[in-house]
Design an enzyme around this catalytic site. Structure first.
Site, mmCIF file in Angstrom:
data_model
loop_
_atom_site.group_PDB
_atom_site.id
_atom_site.type_symbol
_atom_site.label_atom_id
_atom_site.label_comp_id
_atom_site.label_asym_id
_atom_site.label_seq_id
_atom_site.Cartn_x
_atom_site.Cartn_y
_atom_site.Cartn_z
ATOM 1 N N ASP A 181 0.464 -1.268 -0.321
ATOM 2 C CA ASP A 181 -0.119 -0.145 0.251
ATOM 3 C C ASP A 181 0.859 1.070 -0.152
ATOM 4 O O ASP A 181 1.826 1.539 1.082
ATOM 5 C CB ASP A 181 -0.232 -0.144 1.095
ATOM 6 C CG ASP A 181 -1.940 1.452 1.349
ATOM 7 O OD1 ASP A 181 -1.742 1.915 -0.123
ATOM 8 O OD2 ASP A 181 -2.832 0.912 2.410
ATOM 9 N N ASP A 235 -0.588 -6.612 9.865
ATOM 10 C CA ASP A 235 -1.238 -6.495 8.280
ATOM 11 C C ASP A 235 0.694 -6.310 8.393
ATOM 12 O O ASP A 235 1.221 -4.866 7.849
ATOM 13 C CB ASP A 235 -1.921 -6.588 8.209
ATOM 14 C CG ASP A 235 -2.033 -6.553 6.414
ATOM 15 O OD1 ASP A 235 -1.487 -7.158 5.893
ATOM 16 O OD2 ASP A 235 -2.892 -6.244 5.695
#
Length: 280
Positions: A116, A239
């Site tokens: 991301d 994560d």
């Protein structure tokens, strides 16, 4: 005058169209994904990063596993009453025991990897997307499940309380549903993002815990109830940013089970002068 054969012309046109279609398909199939957790419908190949020649599978492929759901829930319920927290799925191979699960005196957590380039819930960056060499993408950073990020306001998706905190994660040798790895590999991660998978939509997933890991540790009987841990029975989830393959290639971690504890960020290997501008 020389006349061209119309049949031959049509054949050539059809061959050219087929070649063009195949080339277009190859270009589309090769497009990379930078979504959180690589939760695309298919595997993604990222040839433009040096040394990254793996085929990437979706993070949530566990949802596609076959099996009898009622039998699975019955087995899970039975195990929860014996030695586990209530959960909708069972880890593929766990080295942790009890509820909340622990190993070597430390709480256990599940992990995944994601990619991301946004500045995330902690506002780490001066604009919406950061450069490929920005510290949040190159160093050991992570998103944490939202209840553990901010137990007082888990729905807060901007600058939750744990932003900037550091946690030491150590592999147990187990995995939730990936590839087991060597136990005892430890790294310190800085929290730069929030994982709301499952919590924001109220369904069992990686980050759907209804209790923080601190509350689970202090109230094991309540922690044991279905939904208070995530879908694999862990009170916390990390994560891990893997934009430069620092997780799957360098560490060889693939959704591994870890122990975790909060530590001073002086132990983090990243630069000491970084800050998340959005949360200052």
């Amino acid at each position: 005058l020389h006349r061209r054969d119309p049949v031959l012309q049509r054949c050539r046109a059809m061959v050219f169209a087929v070649i063009l279609a195949m080339a277009s398909f190859a270009m589309v199939a090769g497009q990379p994904s930078s979504l959180r957790g690589s939760v695309s419908n298919g595997s993604v190949h990222r040839p433009h990063h040096a040394g990254l020649n793996k085929t990437r599978r979706p993070r949530d492929f566990w949802k596609q596993s076959p099996g009898n759901k009622s039998d699975e829930l019955l087995l899970t319920s039975s195990l929860a009453s014996a030695n586990r927290c209530g959960s909708h799925q069972l880890p593929q191979e766990s080295k942790c025991t009890g509820c909340p699960p622990m190993k070597d005196g430390k709480l256990c957590a599940s992990t995944t990897w994601y990619e991301d380039t946004t500045r995330g819930s902690c506002g780490c960056g001066e604009r919406g997307h950061v450069d490929d060499d920005y510290w949040t993408l190159t160093e050991y950073t992570a998103a944490m499940n939202c209840v553990s990020m901010d137990a007082d306001d888990p729905s807060n998706s901007w600058c939750p309380m744990q932003c900037g905190g550091c946690f030491e994660l150590c592999s147990t040798g187990g995995t939730s549903q990936g590839t087991p790895t060597t136990a005892g590999t430890c790294r310190v991660f800085k929290v730069t993002n929030r994982c709301g998978d499952g919590y924001d939509t109220n369904h069992p997933n990686w980050c759907s815990q209804q209790m923080s890991y601190e509350h689970c540790a202090s109230n094991p009987s309540q922690c044991r109830q279905m939904g208070n841990t995530n879908h694999f029975g862990y009170p916390a989830h990390f994560d891990l940013q893997d934009f430069h393959r620092q997780i799957t290639d360098d560490l060889g971690w693939d959704n591994v089970e870890v122990t975790f504890e909060k530590v001073s960020c002086s132990q983090w290997s990243g630069p000491s002068d970084v800050e998340c501008q959005g949360c200052q």
